[in-house]
Design an enzyme around this catalytic site. Structure first.
Site, PDB file in Angstrom:
ATOM      1  N   ASP A  81      29.918  38.211  45.026  1.00 49.86           N
ATOM      2  CA  ASP A  81      30.921  39.282  44.966  1.00 49.86           C
ATOM      3  C   ASP A  81      31.140  39.703  43.513  1.00 49.86           C
ATOM      4  O   ASP A  81      30.815  38.947  42.588  1.00 49.86           O
ATOM      5  CB  ASP A  81      32.242  38.769  45.578  1.00 49.86           C
ATOM      6  CG  ASP A  81      33.160  39.906  46.038  1.00 49.86           C
ATOM      7  OD1 ASP A  81      32.894  41.081  45.702  1.00 49.86           O
ATOM      8  OD2 ASP A  81      34.160  39.602  46.722  1.00 49.86           O
ATOM      9  N   GLU A 103      38.085  39.512  50.981  1.00 44.78           N
ATOM     10  CA  GLU A 103      37.247  38.845  49.967  1.00 44.78           C
ATOM     11  C   GLU A 103      37.721  37.415  49.750  1.00 44.78           C
ATOM     12  O   GLU A 103      36.911  36.502  49.618  1.00 44.78           O
ATOM     13  CB  GLU A 103      37.316  39.621  48.643  1.00 44.78           C
ATOM     14  CG  GLU A 103      36.553  40.934  48.687  1.00 44.78           C
ATOM     15  CD  GLU A 103      36.773  41.804  47.457  1.00 44.78           C
ATOM     16  OE1 GLU A 103      35.914  42.640  47.194  1.00 44.78           O
ATOM     17  OE2 GLU A 103      37.798  41.651  46.767  1.00 44.78           O
TER      18      GLU A 103
HETATM   19  C1  5RP Z   1      36.870  44.994  45.421  1.00 47.29           C
HETATM   20  C2  5RP Z   1      36.620  44.134  44.255  1.00 47.29           C
HETATM   21  C3  5RP Z   1      35.416  44.407  43.436  1.00 47.29           C
HETATM   22  O1  5RP Z   1      34.622  43.271  43.422  1.00 47.29           O
HETATM   23  C4  5RP Z   1      35.833  44.759  42.049  1.00 47.29           C
HETATM   24  O2  5RP Z   1      36.709  45.868  42.092  1.00 47.29           O
HETATM   25  C5  5RP Z   1      34.628  45.087  41.150  1.00 47.29           C
HETATM   26  O3  5RP Z   1      34.033  46.283  41.559  1.00 47.29           O
HETATM   27  P1  5RP Z   1      32.797  46.911  40.789  1.00 47.29           P
HETATM   28  O4  5RP Z   1      31.632  46.006  41.024  1.00 47.29           O
HETATM   29  O5  5RP Z   1      32.622  48.278  41.437  1.00 47.29           O
HETATM   30  O6  5RP Z   1      33.150  47.030  39.333  1.00 47.29           O
HETATM   31  O7  5RP Z   1      37.345  43.225  43.962  1.00 47.29           O
HETATM   32  O8  5RP Z   1      38.095  44.684  46.034  1.00 47.29           O
END
Ligand code: 5RP
Length: 234
Positions: A81, A103
């Protein structure tokens, strides 16, 4: 597409093994990972994915990554993630994409969590990125006041909350779980574990975006390579 995010996503593929049940994160970096994972699946890799959002489920289907119903599994081998901020203790702020509740459920059920970020996400102290807190719409104003008090009581520099709106400006953004998001401008969070405990104690808070002691590996994408940092939790 950011080259740094691409490098982080590619490096995370090294942690995937045949037969794994994978938690699939949300956000642009996680989406790159899912697309590259789909290419591996097309080449014969066998995995089952558990998506952390409706959007991620769509991306997985489009990329050819097989999904499995979360009700059919007992545990998850590995979650990959993204994050909005990461500190040196591997504490995270997540929820910029409003998917933090699912998540966290999935990260918590995973044997291992690999976080993929570009180098701009690494910070000394969490809090410059407004902390997302998922709340029940009922009594939201009371909850917002309690969140402000909890942030201040645990040493945060600020605590002003803003109700996240949809991009179209047609009202509060509703999460996949049917809740609202308060973005909390803490400025700095000197004791993330204490703040996490204080927020978790509030009944109107469904979940907060502080991920404490969940990440095992941070993959930091840079312009020409990726750096891997691991923490031992045993
Ligand atoms: C979604 C999240 C994402 O992992 C976080 O916002 C990072 O996003 P990105 O990879 O687009 O920078 O927590 O809820």
């Amino acid at each position: 597409m950011s080259v740094a995010k691409e490098n982080a996503a590619m490096a995370a593929l090294e942690f995937v093994e045949d037969g794994m049940v994978l938690g699939l994160g949300s956000g642009s970096t996680a989406e790159i990972f899912i697309e590259r994972l789909g290419e591996k699946v097309a080449g014969g890799l066998k995995v089952s994915g558990i998506p952390t959002s409706k959007r991620t489920a769509e991306v997985a289907r489009e990329s050819g990554v097989p999904l499995i119903d979360i009700a059919r599994i007992d545990s998850i081998d590995l979650t990959v993630d993204g994050a909005d901020e990461v500190d040196q203790n591997f504490h995270l702020i997540k929820g910029g994409g409003a998917c933090l509740l699912r998540e966290k459920i999935i990260a918590h059920a995973s044997k291992r969590m690999v976080v993929i970020v570009d180098d701009r996400k690494m910070v000394d102290t969490l809090g410059a990125f407004a902390l997302p807190v998922e709340v029940d719409p009922f009594g939201m104003t009371l909850t917002a006041n309690q969140i402000y008090a909890a942030l201040k009581a645990t040493g945060c520099e600020d605590g002003v909350t803003t109700l996240r709106q949809t991009r179209d400006g047609d009202g509060p953004l509703v999460t996949d779980g049917g809740h609202w998001i308060l973005d909390c401008r803490a400025k700095s969070i000197p004791d993330p574990a204490a703040t996490a405990r204080a927020l978790a104690a509030l009944p109107g808070v469904m979940e907060h975006g502080l991920f404490i002691d969940l990440a095992d590996v941070i993959v930091i994408g840079e312009i020409d390579h990726a750096r891997v940092m691991e923490i031992r939790r045993d």
